[in-house]
Motif scaffolding. Structure first.
Motif, short mmCIF file in Angstrom:
data_model
loop_
_atom_site.label_atom_id
_atom_site.label_comp_id
_atom_site.label_asym_id
_atom_site.label_seq_id
_atom_site.Cartn_x
_atom_site.Cartn_y
_atom_site.Cartn_z
N SER A 36 0.86 -1.32 -0.37
CA SER A 36 0.12 -0.12 -0.12
C SER A 36 1.15 1.47 -0.18
O SER A 36 1.99 1.19 0.27
N ARG A 82 -0.21 3.99 1.50
CA ARG A 82 -0.66 4.55 2.86
C ARG A 82 0.44 3.40 4.45
O ARG A 82 0.67 2.22 4.55
N SER A 102 -0.98 0.80 6.39
CA SER A 102 -1.69 -0.37 6.53
C SER A 102 0.21 -1.05 6.75
O SER A 102 0.65 -2.06 7.01
N ALA A 121 -5.48 -0.90 7.07
CA ALA A 121 -6.39 0.11 6.49
C ALA A 121 -5.58 0.46 4.95
O ALA A 121 -4.15 0.41 4.57
N ARG A 133 -6.43 2.25 0.68
CA ARG A 133 -6.67 3.05 -0.56
C ARG A 133 -8.41 3.18 0.47
O ARG A 133 -8.92 3.94 0.41
N HIS A 134 -8.71 2.22 0.28
CA HIS A 134 -10.45 2.00 0.34
C HIS A 134 -11.20 1.52 1.97
O HIS A 134 -11.77 2.48 2.15
N GLY A 175 -10.52 6.64 3.90
CA GLY A 175 -10.19 5.82 2.79
C GLY A 175 -11.73 5.85 0.70
O GLY A 175 -12.37 6.90 2.51
N ASP A 176 -11.64 5.40 0.67
CA ASP A 176 -12.90 5.58 -0.28
C ASP A 176 -14.24 4.55 0.60
O ASP A 176 -15.80 5.62 0.48
#
Length: 275
Positions: free
Chosen positions: A11, A13, A16, A223, A225-226, A231-232
């Motif tokens: 990821s 992020r 993660s 955790a 992108r989604h 996140g999304d």
């Protein structure tokens, strides 16, 4: 002596990768030997300052470094719910290319977290715990649940969510309605096996009943992108709740936060033939 790698997809992020390291540390404590956290891709784009000044490790460079150091017995434990192409193609192809350069070495790949057809009942336990914990924290009885995952172009990966959804219905179906959704799917009828996208599913449920709360059973390990803050999924929840002011949507904790995951990883390590 073997070297154990705990592999996630990777990821951009930091949270993660920090979670991957936390899981590797807990697994190492459990089995009494080192576990190296590595990511398939992406994580090397995170500034080291966000990772306690320790850059993320990527699979191919990590394997190269270990082989250079003389390591020849490796065990890879995948943090993947299903049989993604990362496990069926990318990892074997990477290992084959390195074997051409360094000579033969042993790389045992443990089964994924929910190998079908047997599945993994302990993942159902984790999801059940998280559903009930989420509802209890919010102060309501869970009557509507949406099991949501990343989504995949591979039917065999989506089949894992289907299996878990069916198991949740058998366990909880008398108490609550269990639906499913994906965060991503490709266009075309050939990808209809993914089911509905999460936002479409939530709007359909909100149209039918704009008041009864919904628990999102989060089939995510970390955790990214989604999932997770910012996140999304957070963005979708904000939009839906703005359009349906009486509705509240409550994401559950992520699977990677549950202590029961470590025992599943221990079992997968045992399946490679040694503990």
């Amino acid at each position: 002596m073997r070297t154990i790698l705990l592999l996630d997809n990777g990821s951009r992020r930091a949270n993660s990768i920090l979670n991957l390291r936390r899981l590797a540390g807990r697994l190492a404590e459990r089995i009494g030997e080192p576990v190296h956290p590595v990511s398939l891709l992406h994580a090397d784009q995170i500034p080291p300052a966000q990772l306690d000044d320790q850059p993320a490790d990527i699979l191919a460079p990590s394997l190269r470094r270990l082989l250079t150091e003389g390591v020849r017995d490796l065990v890879l434990i995948p943090l993947f719910f299903g049989p993604s192409r990362a496990l069926s193609a990318f990892v074997p192809e990477t290992a084959a290319a390195l074997a051409d350069e360094f000579g033969p070495f042993r790389l045992r790949i443990a089964p994924e977290l929910c190998p079908l057809p047997a599945g993994e009942p302990r993942l159902v336990d984790i999801l059940t715990d998280h559903i009930r914990q989420t509802a209890e924290s919010a102060g309501f009885m869970p009557l509507r649940v949406v099991l949501v995952d990343h989504g995949s172009p591979l039917p065999a990966v989506t089949a894992v969510r289907r299996w878990l959804g069916d198991e949740l219905r058998q366990r909880l179906g008398r108490e609550m309605r269990i639906d499913e959704a994906a965060m991503e799917r490709r266009a075309g009828v050939e990808y209809d096996f993914n089911g509905e996208l999460l936002e479409d599913q939530l709007r359909r449920l909100a149209d039918a009943d704009p008041m009864t709360p919904i628990v999102l059973a989060m089939l995510f390990l970390s955790a990214g992108r989604h999932a997770g803050p910012g996140g999304d999924i957070d963005a979708i929840r904000t939009r839906i709740e703005a359009d349906y002011p009486g509705l509240r949507i409550h994401p559950s904790p992520l699977v990677g936060s549950h202590p029961g995951l470590i025992e599943i990883l221990v079992s997968r390590l045992k399946q490679t033939g040694r503990l």
